[in-house]
Design an enzyme around this catalytic site. Structure first.
Site, PDB file in Angstrom:
ATOM      1  N   LYS A  53       0.844  -1.209   0.000  1.00  0.00           N
ATOM      2  CA  LYS A  53       0.000   0.000   0.000  1.00  0.00           C
ATOM      3  C   LYS A  53       0.870   1.247   0.000  1.00  0.00           C
ATOM      4  O   LYS A  53       0.605   2.213  -0.719  1.00  0.00           O
ATOM      5  CB  LYS A  53      -0.944  -0.017   1.215  1.00  0.00           C
ATOM      6  CG  LYS A  53      -2.038  -1.084   1.115  1.00  0.00           C
ATOM      7  CD  LYS A  53      -2.854  -1.245   2.395  1.00  0.00           C
ATOM      8  CE  LYS A  53      -3.875  -2.373   2.242  1.00  0.00           C
ATOM      9  NZ  LYS A  53      -4.725  -2.595   3.436  1.00  0.00           N
ATOM     10  N   GLN A  97      -4.451  -0.923   9.628  1.00  0.00           N
ATOM     11  CA  GLN A  97      -4.462  -2.282   9.083  1.00  0.00           C
ATOM     12  C   GLN A  97      -5.076  -3.249  10.097  1.00  0.00           C
ATOM     13  O   GLN A  97      -4.729  -3.229  11.285  1.00  0.00           O
ATOM     14  CB  GLN A  97      -3.040  -2.715   8.704  1.00  0.00           C
ATOM     15  CG  GLN A  97      -2.961  -4.055   7.994  1.00  0.00           C
ATOM     16  CD  GLN A  97      -3.610  -4.065   6.608  1.00  0.00           C
ATOM     17  OE1 GLN A  97      -3.731  -3.032   5.961  1.00  0.00           O
ATOM     18  NE2 GLN A  97      -4.035  -5.220   6.150  1.00  0.00           N
ATOM     19  N   ASP A 120     -10.490   3.622   4.376  1.00  0.00           N
ATOM     20  CA  ASP A 120     -10.971   2.249   4.227  1.00  0.00           C
ATOM     21  C   ASP A 120     -12.494   2.169   4.153  1.00  0.00           C
ATOM     22  O   ASP A 120     -13.036   1.114   3.846  1.00  0.00           O
ATOM     23  CB  ASP A 120     -10.522   1.413   5.437  1.00  0.00           C
ATOM     24  CG  ASP A 120      -9.319   0.555   5.134  1.00  0.00           C
ATOM     25  OD1 ASP A 120      -9.213   0.072   3.993  1.00  0.00           O
ATOM     26  OD2 ASP A 120      -8.489   0.367   6.047  1.00  0.00           O
TER      27      ASP A 120
END
Ligand code: GUN
Length: 294
Positions: A53, A97, A120
């Site tokens: 990422k 994460q 997200d």
């Protein structure tokens, strides 16, 4: 029938190039899109994902702020970091994460991210807007699946879309996306899970079958309707290497289209994260300011 292989890597590359152009346009107005990534602990898979990422950010012209915390980091410290990132005007997107270490309350952490910086799309505010058909950002994996279907010309309108797996990250938000009125959606959606009585009965009806189970080769050939499009979200580490949730070799003889593992959904997740970040940067730089005020 031998299925068309949906090349997620190539489609993700296209999306990333588009995002890079959008990022450059923002930079030209004096705004450099910025994503803060927060990684807690030593989960090897999470380290691999987050590294990818961060690299993708750099390639797209997005500034990445890397926060790597020890597994033992107290929850309060993590929340403090999020408060700091929420207050930093250079940070347009925040990604924590998952999974987080056991001692951390995952929902509390996701709730703490400013919804206007929620790269997200996991904050309840953004999930609510997704459900009401007025989305700002959608979780990256479901959004990536929709983009794959659109760019591979897989018809979803009026189609039977069967999602196997009801996670908050994939199954549930994907169902919310697919049921909306609009392009790449307008489907009749079924969500199957561990409580489903006769899984095969449902998967056999699917025009589009999405496997997000987390178990290697759980979807076998006889479970697939001939001519179906099969989207495999699974990434399972086995003695044979990385394999999906679908028995790929069997499925490719039955389906009309299928995503490989690796090289299918995975690259799209990263591409859509970048897209979300640039979208949030654009929103933040426009007069509207906070998404909660519009
Ligand atoms: N863990 C597994 N998938 C994801 C994802 O899409 N985002 C985050 N933050 N964590 C994950």
């Amino acid at each position: 029938m031998t299925a068309n292989i949906i090349d997620g890597k190539a489609i993700a590359k296209q999306v990333r190039e588009e995002v890079a152009e959008e990022a450059a346009a923002l930079v030209a107005t004096g705004v450099t899109p910025g994503l803060a990534t927060v990684l807690v602990g030593d989960d090897p898979a999470s380290h691999v994902y987050v590294r990818s990422k961060r690299k993708a950010c750099a390639e797209a012209g997005i500034k990445a702020w890397d926060h790597d915390l020890a597994a033992s980091t107290p929850q309060s410290e993590l929340l403090d970091l999020l408060d700091q990132l929420n207050a930093d005007p250079q940070v347009h997107g925040i990604l924590v994460q998952l999974p987080l270490p056991e001692h951390v309350d995952e929902q509390l952490v996701l709730d703490r991210v400013d919804p206007a910086k929620d790269a997200d799309g996991f904050h309840p505010y953004n999930l609510g807007r997704l459900l009401s058909g007025d989305r700002i950002v959608a979780p990256a994996t479901p959004a990536g699946i929709q983009e794959l279907l659109l760019r591979s010309n897989v018809e979803t309108s009026g189609a039977e879309v069967v999602v196997v797996g009801r996670s908050n990250i994939v199954g549930k938000p994907l169902a919310a996306l697919m049921v909306q009125k609009g392009p790449g959606a307008n489907a009749t959606v079924t969500v199957c899970h561990t409580g489903t009585r006769d899984l095969e009965k449902h998967t056999k009806r699917a025009d589009v079958l999405v496997a997000a189970i987390g178990r290697a080769k759980a979807i076998t050939g006889p479970m697939i309707r001939p001519g179906a499009a099969v989207i495999d979200v699974g990434i399972n580490r086995t003695d044979d290497g990385l394999v999906g949730d679908v028995d790929f070799e069997a499925a490719r003889e039955i389906a009309s289209a299928i995503t490989p593992v690796p090289g299918g959904v995975g690259p799209m997740t990263i591409a859509m994260l970048l897209k979300n970040t640039v979208a949030l940067a654009r929103r933040a730089s426009s007069a509207a300011g906070s998404v909660l005020n519009d």
